[in-house]
Design a protein around this motif. Sequence first.
Motif, PDB file in Angstrom:
ATOM      1  N   VAL A  49       0.979  -1.169  -0.080  1.00  0.00           N
ATOM      2  CA  VAL A  49       0.133   0.068  -0.039  1.00  0.00           C
ATOM      3  C   VAL A  49       0.873   1.067  -0.003  1.00  0.00           C
ATOM      4  N   GLY A  50       0.935   1.952  -1.088  1.00  0.00           N
ATOM      5  CA  GLY A  50       2.034   2.835  -1.410  1.00  0.00           C
ATOM      6  C   GLY A  50       3.265   2.277  -1.248  1.00  0.00           C
ATOM      7  N   HIS A  88      -7.066   3.261  -2.582  1.00  0.00           N
ATOM      8  CA  HIS A  88      -6.464   4.013  -1.536  1.00  0.00           C
ATOM      9  C   HIS A  88      -4.799   3.980  -1.629  1.00  0.00           C
ATOM     10  N   GLY A  89      -4.450   2.962  -1.861  1.00  0.00           N
ATOM     11  CA  GLY A  89      -2.921   2.589  -2.066  1.00  0.00           C
ATOM     12  C   GLY A  89      -2.303   3.545  -3.131  1.00  0.00           C
ATOM     13  N   GLN A  90      -3.082   4.073  -3.872  1.00  0.00           N
ATOM     14  CA  GLN A  90      -2.352   4.949  -5.193  1.00  0.00           C
ATOM     15  C   GLN A  90      -2.259   6.513  -4.542  1.00  0.00           C
ATOM     16  N   ARG A  91      -3.173   6.666  -3.138  1.00  0.00           N
ATOM     17  CA  ARG A  91      -3.391   7.966  -2.489  1.00  0.00           C
ATOM     18  C   ARG A  91      -2.167   8.058  -1.465  1.00  0.00           C
ATOM     19  N   SER A  92      -2.122   6.911  -0.711  1.00  0.00           N
ATOM     20  CA  SER A  92      -1.616   6.830   0.633  1.00  0.00           C
ATOM     21  C   SER A  92      -0.577   5.690   0.870  1.00  0.00           C
ATOM     22  N   ASP A  93       0.362   5.955   1.773  1.00  0.00           N
ATOM     23  CA  ASP A  93       1.195   4.979   2.410  1.00  0.00           C
ATOM     24  C   ASP A  93       0.772   4.174   3.737  1.00  0.00           C
ATOM     25  N   ARG A  94      -0.500   4.797   4.060  1.00  0.00           N
ATOM     26  CA  ARG A  94      -1.078   4.373   5.497  1.00  0.00           C
ATOM     27  C   ARG A  94      -2.020   3.111   5.200  1.00  0.00           C
ATOM     28  N   ILE A  95      -1.664   1.975   5.828  1.00  0.00           N
ATOM     29  CA  ILE A  95      -2.737   0.683   5.564  1.00  0.00           C
ATOM     30  C   ILE A  95      -4.152   1.444   6.180  1.00  0.00           C
ATOM     31  N   ARG A  96      -5.419   1.248   5.303  1.00  0.00           N
ATOM     32  CA  ARG A  96      -6.226   1.669   5.927  1.00  0.00           C
ATOM     33  C   ARG A  96      -7.303   0.388   6.102  1.00  0.00           C
TER      34      ARG A  96
END
Length: 482
Positions: A49-50, A88-96
């Motif tokens: 993710v990121g 989400h992984g394209q926008r953030s490095d934080r696992i949601r």
Amino acid sequence: MTIATENLYRRVYAPLLDEHDYRVAQIDGALPKDLTGTLYRIGPGKHQVGRTLLHSIFDGDGMVSQFRLDGTSVHYRNRYVRTRHFEHGQRSDRIRYRGVGTQIPGGPAANIGRRPGNVANTNIVNYDGGLLALWELGNPHRVDPDTLDTVGAVDFDGTLGFLGAFSAHPKWDPATGEMYNFGLDLLPTPRIRTYKVDRRGTLHRLTTVPMSDLSWNHDFALTERYLVFVLDPLVPDIAKIALARHSYIDSLRFKKSKGTRFLLVPKAGGRPRIVEHEALLHFHLTNAYDDSNDVVIELVRFDTRWNEVRRLTNTVNTESAEGPQFPASRLMQYRITAGGTVIERELTNRSVEFPQYDWRRSTHRHRYSYLSGKSAGAAVYDSIVKVDHQTGGVTSCDFAVSSVGEPLFVPRTPDAGEDDGWLLFLNHDLTEHRSQLVILDARDVEHGPLATAWLEHHIPWGFHGTFTRRIAEPVPPPGALR
């Protein structure tokens, strides 16, 4: 196995972050002119993710590969399924999103009440003029068969129920064209839901089987009379899942004393039948059929303990000295008699997985099974294995330092005999770090490839796929008039 070879095996899960669209330039051998259509494959293309790395094979974002075959050339295209997890992984490095094998950092408080994120990475099937990307704990995602664009999640007009679980292994009745499937529900009460999707695309709920001690189950088979489940004693610890102290996969326990239950659910309705047996461990079934009053089932049985299999599912993006080491297994047949006796027969002692057969033989006795297999000393599947159930003969085509995927059988013509066709599969040449689409004559796998189409890159180890005789339409480049 040398240290150099061990290092090559670490390439099996290497990500493919880019999306491609090109005509394959290097083809060894000759493409069969009559082999026209489109092959689709799916699997986790990246486990991150990121820049945050994931470690479970179940949690990578689903990537669809398309191979367009026109008899003279091969065109390759790949796209990621645009799930919420991927976006989400394209926008953030934080696992949601919580994964099947991955917890959100922050302990139970960060994970409690959160279901795993749907990554649409397990199977791709033809459906209603398009494709469905499947992941068994949630809704399918519809995918355009030409562009591979994600159309959106499918819930069959809300009939999938609260959790929307729809197994990654639907089965088709060749006589009616109807699709059958199931879903596992842990909440509000543990149960197996069974479904039928008619040829108009309408989903009908069939039997719901309450299971106070529900086992985790990945696959099933279909006969003319039954949906057939082989329920191994892989039991989720509901308290651990609810309190989020462990991942979903780490909350499963193999309770050998419970044994395995063969569950036969009548397609026409009525009371399910349960037959007890000693404990087995498996993921995939091949085919099943009725033989007079008996039911015959074929599956790949693991000869590896569950704790070891579970550990192997969590070896992505690790610095393990060993790299992946796929479990030992055998192709087995189980006959359930009318009196409830289970007769077990080994079909081959080769270590195999991803069993396939001629889908036209679904619900009927089949003579040939095709599988991915391990040659002596290999850590991952590096062979295609063919089993002749009539003669007992086992033949194979082996590849050096490779990662071989599931073989799909394509008949030469619609009315060709069983085994008269081709086997299509992906092979990741680990030395070159490039993948190939390989085509074998199913009648003579030992002869070796008829054609090998070399991609410009590799495709990470994946799961399942499908083939259609429809040739996907070319996608114009951006800005071109359509």
